[in-house]
Design a protein around this motif. Sequence first.
Motif, PDB file in Angstrom:
ATOM      1  N   LYS A   1      19.233  37.764   5.471  1.00 47.89           N
ATOM      2  CA  LYS A   1      18.988  36.569   5.810  1.00 47.89           C
ATOM      3  C   LYS A   1      18.549  35.236   4.961  1.00 47.89           C
ATOM      4  O   LYS A   1      18.844  33.648   6.240  1.00 47.89           O
ATOM      5  CB  LYS A   1      17.370  36.977   6.261  1.00 47.89           C
ATOM      6  CG  LYS A   1      16.175  35.710   7.033  1.00 47.89           C
ATOM      7  CD  LYS A   1      17.455  35.036   8.532  1.00 47.89           C
ATOM      8  CE  LYS A   1      17.670  36.477   9.934  1.00 47.89           C
ATOM      9  NZ  LYS A   1      18.616  35.519  10.219  1.00 47.89           N
TER      10      LYS A   1
ATOM     11  N   SER B   1      13.340  33.298  12.500  1.00 47.34           N
ATOM     12  CA  SER B   1      14.800  33.975  11.847  1.00 47.34           C
ATOM     13  C   SER B   1      15.190  34.432  13.317  1.00 47.34           C
ATOM     14  O   SER B   1      14.146  35.032  14.272  1.00 47.34           O
ATOM     15  CB  SER B   1      14.650  35.122  10.875  1.00 47.34           C
ATOM     16  OG  SER B   1      13.843  35.743  10.852  1.00 47.34           O
TER      17      SER B   1
ATOM     18  N   MET C   1      19.540  42.457  11.385  1.00 48.02           N
ATOM     19  CA  MET C   1      20.220  40.959  12.155  1.00 48.02           C
ATOM     20  C   MET C   1      21.783  41.360  12.759  1.00 48.02           C
ATOM     21  O   MET C   1      21.808  42.778  12.205  1.00 48.02           O
ATOM     22  CB  MET C   1      20.446  40.326  11.357  1.00 48.02           C
ATOM     23  CG  MET C   1      19.046  39.780  10.564  1.00 48.02           C
ATOM     24  SD  MET C   1      19.092  40.592   9.113  1.00 48.02           S
ATOM     25  CE  MET C   1      20.282  40.043   7.500  1.00 48.02           C
TER      26      MET C   1
ATOM     27  N   LEU D   1       9.985  39.444   7.531  1.00 46.20           N
ATOM     28  CA  LEU D   1      10.803  38.456   8.779  1.00 46.20           C
ATOM     29  C   LEU D   1      10.035  36.996   8.635  1.00 46.20           C
ATOM     30  O   LEU D   1       9.232  37.597   9.183  1.00 46.20           O
ATOM     31  CB  LEU D   1      11.986  38.901   8.315  1.00 46.20           C
ATOM     32  CG  LEU D   1      13.432  39.811   8.389  1.00 46.20           C
ATOM     33  CD1 LEU D   1      14.090  39.976   9.171  1.00 46.20           C
ATOM     34  CD2 LEU D   1      13.978  39.648   6.711  1.00 46.20           C
TER      35      LEU D   1
ATOM     36  N   ILE E   1      18.133  43.397   3.482  1.00 45.29           N
ATOM     37  CA  ILE E   1      17.845  42.705   4.954  1.00 45.29           C
ATOM     38  C   ILE E   1      17.541  41.598   4.647  1.00 45.29           C
ATOM     39  O   ILE E   1      17.442  40.362   4.702  1.00 45.29           O
ATOM     40  CB  ILE E   1      17.344  43.846   5.149  1.00 45.29           C
ATOM     41  CG1 ILE E   1      17.968  44.887   6.195  1.00 45.29           C
ATOM     42  CG2 ILE E   1      16.417  42.150   7.006  1.00 45.29           C
ATOM     43  CD1 ILE E   1      17.066  45.696   7.835  1.00 45.29           C
ATOM     44  N   GLN E   2      16.523  41.168   3.839  1.00 43.27           N
ATOM     45  CA  GLN E   2      16.018  39.930   2.741  1.00 43.27           C
ATOM     46  C   GLN E   2      17.221  39.278   2.159  1.00 43.27           C
ATOM     47  O   GLN E   2      17.175  37.746   2.596  1.00 43.27           O
ATOM     48  CB  GLN E   2      15.216  40.031   2.542  1.00 43.27           C
ATOM     49  CG  GLN E   2      12.821  40.657   2.778  1.00 43.27           C
ATOM     50  CD  GLN E   2      12.650  40.936   1.821  1.00 43.27           C
ATOM     51  OE1 GLN E   2      12.626  41.011   1.349  1.00 43.27           O
ATOM     52  NE2 GLN E   2      11.193  41.274   3.177  1.00 43.27           N
TER      53      GLN E   2
ATOM     54  N   GLU F   1      21.359  31.769  15.288  1.00 42.27           N
ATOM     55  CA  GLU F   1      19.982  31.252  14.821  1.00 42.27           C
ATOM     56  C   GLU F   1      20.105  29.401  14.422  1.00 42.27           C
ATOM     57  O   GLU F   1      19.229  28.851  14.341  1.00 42.27           O
ATOM     58  CB  GLU F   1      19.755  31.379  13.677  1.00 42.27           C
ATOM     59  CG  GLU F   1      18.017  31.220  12.647  1.00 42.27           C
ATOM     60  CD  GLU F   1      17.990  32.068  11.110  1.00 42.27           C
ATOM     61  OE1 GLU F   1      17.627  31.544  10.542  1.00 42.27           O
ATOM     62  OE2 GLU F   1      17.919  33.852  11.699  1.00 42.27           O
TER      63      GLU F   1
ATOM     64  N   ASN G   1      11.822  36.492  15.872  1.00 42.57           N
ATOM     65  CA  ASN G   1      11.588  37.329  15.128  1.00 42.57           C
ATOM     66  C   ASN G   1      10.823  37.297  15.736  1.00 42.57           C
ATOM     67  O   ASN G   1      10.010  38.311  16.413  1.00 42.57           O
ATOM     68  CB  ASN G   1      11.986  37.575  13.399  1.00 42.57           C
ATOM     69  CG  ASN G   1      10.437  38.645  13.291  1.00 42.57           C
ATOM     70  OD1 ASN G   1      10.570  39.408  14.430  1.00 42.57           O
ATOM     71  ND2 ASN G   1      10.422  38.313  11.959  1.00 42.57           N
TER      72      ASN G   1
ATOM     73  N   ILE H   1      16.545  37.886  14.898  1.00 41.66           N
ATOM     74  CA  ILE H   1      17.074  39.225  14.673  1.00 41.66           C
ATOM     75  C   ILE H   1      17.394  39.381  15.568  1.00 41.66           C
ATOM     76  O   ILE H   1      17.777  39.028  16.414  1.00 41.66           O
ATOM     77  CB  ILE H   1      15.821  40.045  14.097  1.00 41.66           C
ATOM     78  CG1 ILE H   1      14.693  39.496  15.532  1.00 41.66           C
ATOM     79  CG2 ILE H   1      15.258  39.520  13.075  1.00 41.66           C
ATOM     80  CD1 ILE H   1      13.826  40.830  14.656  1.00 41.66           C
TER      81      ILE H   1
ATOM     82  N   GLU I   1      21.366  34.040   5.634  1.00 38.47           N
ATOM     83  CA  GLU I   1      22.192  33.294   6.887  1.00 38.47           C
ATOM     84  C   GLU I   1      21.831  31.710   7.072  1.00 38.47           C
ATOM     85  O   GLU I   1      22.306  30.686   7.019  1.00 38.47           O
ATOM     86  CB  GLU I   1      22.340  34.191   7.942  1.00 38.47           C
ATOM     87  CG  GLU I   1      22.659  35.696   8.174  1.00 38.47           C
ATOM     88  CD  GLU I   1      21.851  36.475   9.343  1.00 38.47           C
ATOM     89  OE1 GLU I   1      22.707  37.281   9.864  1.00 38.47           O
ATOM     90  OE2 GLU I   1      20.674  35.569   9.683  1.00 38.47           O
ATOM     91  N   GLU I   2      20.617  31.812   6.295  1.00 36.99           N
ATOM     92  CA  GLU I   2      20.084  30.277   6.016  1.00 36.99           C
ATOM     93  C   GLU I   2      20.820  29.144   5.944  1.00 36.99           C
ATOM     94  O   GLU I   2      20.687  28.298   5.388  1.00 36.99           O
ATOM     95  CB  GLU I   2      18.307  30.186   6.127  1.00 36.99           C
ATOM     96  CG  GLU I   2      17.686  31.672   6.809  1.00 36.99           C
ATOM     97  CD  GLU I   2      16.450  31.446   6.237  1.00 36.99           C
ATOM     98  OE1 GLU I   2      16.207  30.990   4.704  1.00 36.99           O
ATOM     99  OE2 GLU I   2      14.969  32.306   6.886  1.00 36.99           O
TER     100      GLU I   2
ATOM    101  N   ASN J   1      20.164  39.006  20.020  1.00 38.20           N
ATOM    102  CA  ASN J   1      19.498  37.957  19.321  1.00 38.20           C
ATOM    103  C   ASN J   1      18.710  37.398  19.517  1.00 38.20           C
ATOM    104  O   ASN J   1      19.742  36.104  20.482  1.00 38.20           O
ATOM    105  CB  ASN J   1      21.195  37.491  18.066  1.00 38.20           C
ATOM    106  CG  ASN J   1      21.727  38.916  17.809  1.00 38.20           C
ATOM    107  OD1 ASN J   1      21.933  38.788  16.526  1.00 38.20           O
ATOM    108  ND2 ASN J   1      22.761  39.821  18.813  1.00 38.20           N
TER     109      ASN J   1
END
Length: 435
Positions: free
Chosen positions: A382, A349, A198, A345, A378-379, A155, A338, A351, A385-386, A335
């Motif tokens: 994510k 992003s 992810m 999501l 999951i949210q 990402e 999305n 995934i 990760e950001e 990966n």
Amino acid sequence: MSVKVVIIGGGSSYTPEIIEGFIQRYDSFPVSNITLVDIEEGNDKLETVGALAQRMIAKASVPIKLEWTLDRREALIGADFVTAQIRVGGLSAREKDERIPLSHGVIGQETNGPGGIFKAFRTIPVLMDICEDIHDICPSAWLINFTNPAGIVTEALLKNSKHDKVIGVCNIPFNMKNSVAEMMNCYPNEVQIEFLGMNHFVFGKRVFIKGVDKTQEVLEKLMKKEIDFSPANIVSLGWSAEFIQSLQMLPNPYHQYYFQTDEVLEKDLKAFRENGTRAEVVRKVEKELFIQYQDEALNEKPKELEKRGGAYYSDAACSLMVSIYNNSLDIQTVNTFNKGAIPDLPVDSVIEVNAVITKEGPMPLAVGSIPLSVKGMIQQMKALEELVIRAALTGDYFEAYQAMVMNPLVPNEKTAKILLDELLEAHKQFLPQFN
């Protein structure tokens, strides 16, 4: 048509596996040139691996020209595919990622928790530089990344580098498919798992065998503990019948860090006291592997390589390159962006998702909304990760602190600061953006 592949991190103990993959697939993926690249500190391993790869190619009698070098920019000239399998700071850095959190009663793991955050901090700037070189020298080349944490790194590159032909791969979906095949007494290519989530936080939403939905049968066998799809680096604790019955999906091996945190920490601390960190165990395995690699009579991938937790990454990477080259339009788990496959999501992003593989890259298949049972986690992951990506690129202390605080494996904000400060100090040689 000639095909050139550049393997960055060519001195890795995994390289014989990817060489074997190219040899086995030569008829459908006629690689003409392979160049192994590494850094000065890895030169001895690069020489050893290069010589073994040369013997493997000679034994197979395939017309592949093999070279190895420390000059990355020179190596990239004319490349069609580039793979990245690097470890910034080597196993010594991994040991710190594991040892420091464990010393504070926190799970120390190289791609999850505080260790995963710091591996991303070290890795993302280096791969940004690599993407800069690829964009300048071989802009049409595909970068196949299996450097961990693969989803976060992919990402970061897709959103922030000049090079947009980047795909991430992981061996966990591959392992899960093979384990289901073994359990269901069928071939792996007859298994299709619909993945949702992810990298290292992906679930198997549905399982098909020869196109027939066998999800319930697989879940029942999982409840009876008839399946274990853990790689060599993760000792499975098993799942309770209640957890699987309520989840109604296949968890992946890394989920035990989040859903069985106390048990994993207890197991890891025991292993740490008895055998040291996983990095120390891997160092011993690698030492034994390289003793074998130096044997001039060895001309094939040794079976012992499968003791490494990342075994079969290369198989996934080779299959992906073959499908891009041939415009195969088959389905693989990668990966990538999305693009609406998971509507809960952001579209941009990255995934881990099933995708149709074309010569223009992956086309993700819609998997639908995230079930309520795991939607929040999951949210959250994510968003984490950001935060990690932002901190890795800016070197901002407080963004790094936010990422540490938001990690589910870090118990509180005071521990987050302690871990952040100790890891920043331990890794400062490889974190110029924070200095």
